[in-house]
Design a protein around this motif. Structure first.
Motif: not given
Length: 545
Positions: A162-170, A15-29
């Motif tokens: 890594a995903m957040l870093f990539e999105q910010a640079i992009k 659940l913790a992993d799911t929440l982390i990835m969901t939060a990051v994915s929502l920020i990225m999207r």
């Protein structure tokens, strides 16, 4: 008790992993959709159509570059850790595999860019962008490899970083390059977007590599290796081969759409604009909340692999049931909100476009799409990835045939209904296989009926309240309506769940009182000899002295 503690710990970690990835994915999207809106305002619907056409070719190239490495790494590393084998050696094989296929995809796309742009896409403005895309393919392959590794070792926060870093640079590079190159025309605007993404991919790989160097699972010593490149290939290549076919079919489908729209009667710019509104504007909005389903499905793979490797059939069925129930509760809520607020969301993001109608139609498909994503994750985790890809190939083949037949006659509306029909078929086939392979049992009433009832009550209530309140600024009012709808939806579900738990106790209590009354006699008028059952449920009788 020890087994229950381990299971509870695994559940908390999942659940913790799911929440982390969901939060990051929502920020990225959120950032991606906002940036997409910005780009649309700068280059227009026709420019978005051209860029979407370029990315359709890019999607096939990414499939060739990754060649199933993400799933291959996740499964082989998860199995290695479960059997106390060397994860470091598994990863070394995977990096070599990724470097080979990434380089192969680079040469194929770079050397074939002119032919693809001139003959297949029928637009020479795409050639330079395709060549720049090609440069990023080896980096994408390596990034996919690291992504699979961090998922297998349950350190998803590294993937998230890594995903957040990539999105910010992009975003930063794309916006800067767009400002410089846009005056030269739409072709150079697409080059700016592509180049920003390519540079961000290369930076992201270096970032993930540093995380990998200091990962503790890499440094853990193991008694044996036991793995081989053949074991990795046996997982990755079947997925890769079927993905090649499916991705090629999807690319052909996307090439046929503008051509079919021209036959329908639109000119070249009009065809690109119609295609861009549906594929480049409406679909990203509908898929925005899929951050949860995508993260959830990806994290299910190592969990399901572990259950299959240990032959724990009971936990496998239990996880499958919980996964399907959870995703449908989420998806129905999203679908209801999207249907109710489609035009408001579209007006906020893409003013003066026809995206609102497309968003509303596609929103009805959200429970089907999100359920399909989770079913694919389950099938890959239990080793049924070949079946999953076979279904996807059938889906893509059917789409190509229907696009070729109906778009020239009925236009973009036909494509909308083709998406809906093919997705329903795909999900039905996947869900049937999941239930058969895991022995899970799903109640349609609980999975779909109750959430639909809850979201209907919530949406109607929010609408009634909003009509009686003072209007707020458009964005603020939309946010408040969505937040209130989610709150009411959760409240209705909680109330229905509490009622479901209370009913059996009430019925059981009434039944016992009736039996106790019937069994009273003159020798025991107070029923003291039978007070224990009633005391258990009602507490009204005292024990005999």
């Amino acid at each position: 008790m020890e087994w229950e503690g381990i299971a509870l710990e695994k559940t908390k970690r999942f659940l913790a992993d799911t929440l982390i990835m969901t939060a990051v994915s929502l920020i990225m999207r959120t950032v991606a959709v906002s940036f997409n809106s910005y780009v649309t305002a700068r280059i227009g619907a026709a420019g978005m159509g051209l860029y979407t056409l370029i990315t359709s070719v890019y999607a096939f190239s990414v499939t060739l570059a990754t060649s199933g490495i993400n799933l291959g790494v996740t499964r082989t590393v998860a199995e290695a850790l479960a059997k106390n084998r060397s994860a470091k050696k598994e990863m070394a094989r995977a990096l070599a595999y990724a470097a080979f296929f990434g380089s192969l995809a680079f040469f194929v796309l770079f050397l074939g860019a002119e032919t693809i742009g001139r003959d297949l896409l029928a637009d020479t403005r795409t050639i330079k962008s395709i060549r720049i895309f090609a440069v990023s393919l080896p980096f994408i392959a390596l990034s996919s490899c690291f992504n699979g590794y961090f998922c297998a070792v349950r350190r998803t926060w590294k993937n998230a970083a890594a995903m957040l870093f990539e999105q910010a640079i992009k975003i930063f590079l794309s916006a800067a390059l767009l400002t410089v190159l846009l005056p030269s025309g739409i072709e150079y605007a697409c080059i700016a977007l592509v180049l920003g993404g390519a540079l961000a991919e290369s930076a992201s790989v270096l970032f993930a590599w540093l995380f990998y160097l200091f990962d503790k699972s890499r440094k853990t010593s193991a008694k044996t290796d036991g793995g081989s490149i053949r074991a990795l290939a046996s997982v990755a290549l079947p997925v890769a081969l079927s993905a090649y076919v499916r991705s090629a079919l999807v690319t052909v489908e996307h090439m046929l759409i503008p051509r079919g729209l021209k036959k329908y009667g639109l000119d070249h710019e009009g065809a690109l604009a119609a295609y861009g509104v549906l594929q480049g504007m409406a679909l990203p909005v509908v898929l925005y909340p899929a951050a949860f389903s995508t993260a959830f499905a990806g994290l299910l793979v190592p969990e399901m692999t572990e259950c299959a490797a240990s032959n724990d059939k009971a936990r496998l069925a239990r996880l499958t049931e919980r996964a399907i129930y959870s995703i449908l509760v989420f998806a129905v809520c999203v679908s209801g909100i999207m249907v109710a607020e489609a035009y408001s969301i579209s007006a906020l993001l893409y003013p003066d476009t026809e995206a609102g109608g497309y968003v509303r139609c596609l929103a009805l498909l959200i429970p089907v799409m999100y359920c399909d994503t989770v079913c694919d994750g389950i099938l890959k985790g239990i080793g049924k990835q070949v079946y999953s890809m076979a279904v996807n190939i059938f889906d893509a083949s059917l789409s190509v045939i229907l696009v070729a037949l109906f778009i020239p006659k009925y236009g973009i509306t036909a494509y909308l209904y083709i998406i809906i029909g093919c997705e329903v078929i795909n999900t039905a086939l996947s869900l049937i296989k999941v239930l058969e392979a895991t022995n899970a049992r799903i109640s349609p009433l609980r999975a779909v009926g109750v959430p639909f009832f809850a979201i209907y009550i919530s949406a109607r209530t929010v609408r009634a309240i909003s009509l009686r309140l003072t209007p707020l600024p458009e964005g603020a009012e939309l946010f408040c309506r969505i937040a209130l709808c989610v709150f009411i939806y959760c409240g209705v579900l909680y109330a229905l769940s509490a009622l479901k738990k209370a009913l059996p106790k009430l019925c059981r209590c009434g039944k016992i009182n009736k039996i106790s009354t019937q069994r009273r006699s003159a020798y025991d008028p107070d029923n003291r000899g039978k007070t224990q059952p009633c005391a258990q449920y009602c507490g009204r009788y005292r024990q005999s002295e």
